[in-house]
Design an enzyme around this catalytic site. Structure first.
Site, PDB file in Angstrom:
ATOM      1  N   HIS A 116     -28.122  13.096 -21.997  1.00 19.19           N
ATOM      2  CA  HIS A 116     -28.602  12.886 -20.629  1.00 19.19           C
ATOM      3  C   HIS A 116     -27.464  12.710 -19.614  1.00 19.19           C
ATOM      4  O   HIS A 116     -27.669  12.147 -18.550  1.00 19.19           O
ATOM      5  CB  HIS A 116     -29.532  11.654 -20.587  1.00 19.19           C
ATOM      6  CG  HIS A 116     -30.805  11.853 -21.349  1.00 19.19           C
ATOM      7  ND1 HIS A 116     -31.605  10.825 -21.781  1.00 19.19           N
ATOM      8  CD2 HIS A 116     -31.426  13.000 -21.747  1.00 19.19           C
ATOM      9  CE1 HIS A 116     -32.662  11.315 -22.423  1.00 19.19           C
ATOM     10  NE2 HIS A 116     -32.567  12.631 -22.423  1.00 19.19           N
ATOM     11  N   CYS A 127     -21.268  23.240  -4.401  1.00 19.66           N
ATOM     12  CA  CYS A 127     -20.386  24.179  -5.130  1.00 19.66           C
ATOM     13  C   CYS A 127     -20.510  24.021  -6.645  1.00 19.66           C
ATOM     14  O   CYS A 127     -19.978  24.829  -7.396  1.00 19.66           O
ATOM     15  CB  CYS A 127     -18.929  24.010  -4.697  1.00 19.66           C
ATOM     16  SG  CYS A 127     -18.161  22.484  -5.268  1.00 19.66           S
ATOM     17  N   CYS A 146     -18.210  15.826  -1.864  1.00 23.27           N
ATOM     18  CA  CYS A 146     -17.243  16.722  -2.519  1.00 23.27           C
ATOM     19  C   CYS A 146     -16.208  17.156  -1.484  1.00 23.27           C
ATOM     20  O   CYS A 146     -16.474  17.101  -0.274  1.00 23.27           O
ATOM     21  CB  CYS A 146     -18.021  17.931  -3.021  1.00 23.27           C
ATOM     22  SG  CYS A 146     -17.058  19.184  -3.861  1.00 23.27           S
ATOM     23  N   THR A 186     -33.761   3.442 -29.891  1.00 25.29           N
ATOM     24  CA  THR A 186     -34.504   4.328 -28.979  1.00 25.29           C
ATOM     25  C   THR A 186     -36.000   4.168 -29.214  1.00 25.29           C
ATOM     26  O   THR A 186     -36.441   4.008 -30.359  1.00 25.29           O
ATOM     27  CB  THR A 186     -34.084   5.807 -29.121  1.00 25.29           C
ATOM     28  OG1 THR A 186     -34.877   6.597 -28.216  1.00 25.29           O
ATOM     29  CG2 THR A 186     -34.232   6.346 -30.539  1.00 25.29           C
TER      30      THR A 186
HETATM   31  P1  OAD Z   1     -35.984   2.769 -24.124  1.00 21.04           P
HETATM   32  O1  OAD Z   1     -35.791   1.701 -23.122  1.00 21.04           O
HETATM   33  O2  OAD Z   1     -37.174   3.640 -23.982  1.00 21.04           O
HETATM   34  O3  OAD Z   1     -36.064   2.129 -25.574  1.00 21.04           O
HETATM   35  C1  OAD Z   1     -35.129   1.196 -26.017  1.00 21.04           C
HETATM   36  C2  OAD Z   1     -35.432   0.896 -27.470  1.00 21.04           C
HETATM   37  O4  OAD Z   1     -34.422   0.030 -27.949  1.00 21.04           O
HETATM   38  C3  OAD Z   1     -36.773   0.220 -27.706  1.00 21.04           C
HETATM   39  O5  OAD Z   1     -37.441   0.865 -28.780  1.00 21.04           O
HETATM   40  C4  OAD Z   1     -36.394  -1.223 -28.078  1.00 21.04           C
HETATM   41  O6  OAD Z   1     -37.292  -1.805 -29.008  1.00 21.04           O
HETATM   42  C5  OAD Z   1     -35.037  -0.998 -28.698  1.00 21.04           C
HETATM   43  N1  OAD Z   1     -34.116  -2.157 -28.631  1.00 21.04           N
HETATM   44  C6  OAD Z   1     -33.969  -3.050 -27.623  1.00 21.04           C
HETATM   45  N2  OAD Z   1     -32.987  -3.916 -27.883  1.00 21.04           N
HETATM   46  C7  OAD Z   1     -32.481  -3.557 -29.089  1.00 21.04           C
HETATM   47  C8  OAD Z   1     -31.423  -4.057 -29.907  1.00 21.04           C
HETATM   48  N3  OAD Z   1     -30.684  -5.115 -29.532  1.00 21.04           N
HETATM   49  N4  OAD Z   1     -31.179  -3.429 -31.084  1.00 21.04           N
HETATM   50  C9  OAD Z   1     -31.924  -2.371 -31.476  1.00 21.04           C
HETATM   51  N5  OAD Z   1     -32.934  -1.850 -30.744  1.00 21.04           N
HETATM   52  C10 OAD Z   1     -33.206  -2.428 -29.568  1.00 21.04           C
HETATM   53  O7  OAD Z   1     -34.632   3.616 -24.161  1.00 21.04           O
HETATM   54  P2  OAD Z   1     -34.398   5.095 -24.711  1.00 21.04           P
HETATM   55  O8  OAD Z   1     -35.194   5.363 -25.924  1.00 21.04           O
HETATM   56  O9  OAD Z   1     -32.931   5.279 -24.781  1.00 21.04           O
HETATM   57  O10 OAD Z   1     -33.766   8.977 -19.715  1.00 21.04           O
HETATM   58  O11 OAD Z   1     -34.963   5.945 -23.511  1.00 21.04           O
HETATM   59  C11 OAD Z   1     -34.841   7.334 -23.551  1.00 21.04           C
HETATM   60  C12 OAD Z   1     -34.656   7.864 -22.163  1.00 21.04           C
HETATM   61  O12 OAD Z   1     -35.701   7.372 -21.308  1.00 21.04           O
HETATM   62  C13 OAD Z   1     -33.392   7.385 -21.458  1.00 21.04           C
HETATM   63  O13 OAD Z   1     -32.250   8.115 -21.805  1.00 21.04           O
HETATM   64  C14 OAD Z   1     -33.743   7.570 -20.015  1.00 21.04           C
HETATM   65  C15 OAD Z   1     -35.123   6.961 -20.048  1.00 21.04           C
HETATM   66  O14 OAD Z   1     -35.980   7.315 -19.047  1.00 21.04           O
HETATM   67  C16 OAD Z   1     -33.545   9.424 -18.477  1.00 21.04           C
HETATM   68  O15 OAD Z   1     -33.290   8.683 -17.539  1.00 21.04           O
HETATM   69  C17 OAD Z   1     -33.642  10.907 -18.361  1.00 21.04           C
END
Ligand code: OAD
Length: 240
Positions: A116, A127, A146, A186
């Site tokens: 991302h 540009c 820019c 995630t």
């Molecule tokens: P999320 O905020 O959706 O999920 C975070 C995950 O991390 C959850 O499943 C939590 O349970 C887990 N979690 C929290 N604390 C933790 C810890 N200390 N150890 C292990 N796990 C933990 O984040 P992403 O899955 O990264 O995209 O979200 C995916 C995408 O959605 C992001 O890249 C972003 C967002 O919208 C864009 O902005 C395009």
């Protein structure tokens, strides 16, 4: 369970790691979903789409400056550091992160792909030139420009935008040979990253998930390790 994960990784020659916001939680960077998640306080449609930027670039930049500030104050945590160690212990390694915070690189991971983008890179909407600002110490102010006069945008992937094709191709090529996959911090609900665990499973990889709670991915993984990545990953790295 952690012993099984360690045994699996001891025998691994090709390891793929997918990370999300949860791995940076222990560094003080908010996740997106969950109780205190960013999407609880802000609407993704107002801040993380090309339309949002067209409508109100100042508002979008204000939000990104605020996030840059938090990230600049933070440091890689023991989970990022443990992945650096894991990378040295397997023959082939690829880390794909959905995070834009640069913390894997700051910790010292070498084979990192950013699905991302990166919050410290910009792209000119006129540009097209990209620039890295990974060495900045204070966030930008206002709407950065820019040298061609065009407006700069954060070089991140917003909702509705395509993933860089070369990053996706490298990921798929690596997954075809990965014997083990770690999915860490995630929620597994954002595509196309959400498709990767199933893809890996269909190729016969062993899936290990690390998360503080179950996700839609949990039902298909071979080993689920419930808990904080900053506690679990260092134990794994030390055990291999
Ligand atoms: P999320 O905020 O959706 O999920 C975070 C995950 O991390 C959850 O499943 C939590 O349970 C887990 N979690 C929290 N604390 C933790 C810890 N200390 N150890 C292990 N796990 C933990 O984040 P992403 O899955 O990264 O995209 O979200 C995916 C995408 O959605 C992001 O890249 C972003 C967002 O919208 C864009 O902005 C395009």
């Amino acid at each position: 369970m952690i012993t099984r994960a360690i045994e699996t990784l001891k025998n691994s020659t090709s390891l793929f790691v997918l990370t999300g916001a949860g791995i940076s939680a222990a560094s003080g960077i908010p996740t997106f979903r969950g109780k205190d998640g960013l999407w609880k306080k802000h609407r993704a449609l107002d801040l993380a789409t090309p339309q949002a930027f067209n409508n109100n670039p100042a508002l979008v930049w204000e939000w990104y400056h605020w996030r840059q500030k938090i990230i600049l104050r933070s440091k890689p945590n023991p989970a990022h550091v443990a992945l650096v160690e894991l990378e040295t212990k397997v023959k082939e390694y690829l880390l794909l992160t959905q995070n834009v915070d640069n913390l894997h690189q700051r910790a010292g991971s070498r084979h990192v792909l950013e699905l991302h983008g990166n919050i410290f890179r910009t792209q000119c909407i006129q540009c097209g030139i990209k620039a890295s600002h990974a060495d900045i110490e204070t966030p930008f102010v206002g709407i950065p420009k820019c040298s061609c006069g065009g407006m700069l945008r954060p070089d991140v992937v917003w909702f509705g935008e395509p993933i860089p094709p070369s990053i996706w191709q490298t990921t798929v090529d690596f997954l075809n040979k990965a014997d083990t996959v770690i999915i860490c911090g995630t929620s597994g609900v954002v595509w196309p990253a959400a498709a990767l665990p199933e893809m890996a499973k269909s190729k016969g990889s062993t899936l290990i998930e690390i998360n503080i709670e179950a996700t839609p991915i949990s039902q298909m993984v071979d080993i689920f390790l419930g808990g904080k990545s900053s506690e679990i990953l260092p134990k794994i790295a030390a055990g291999i």
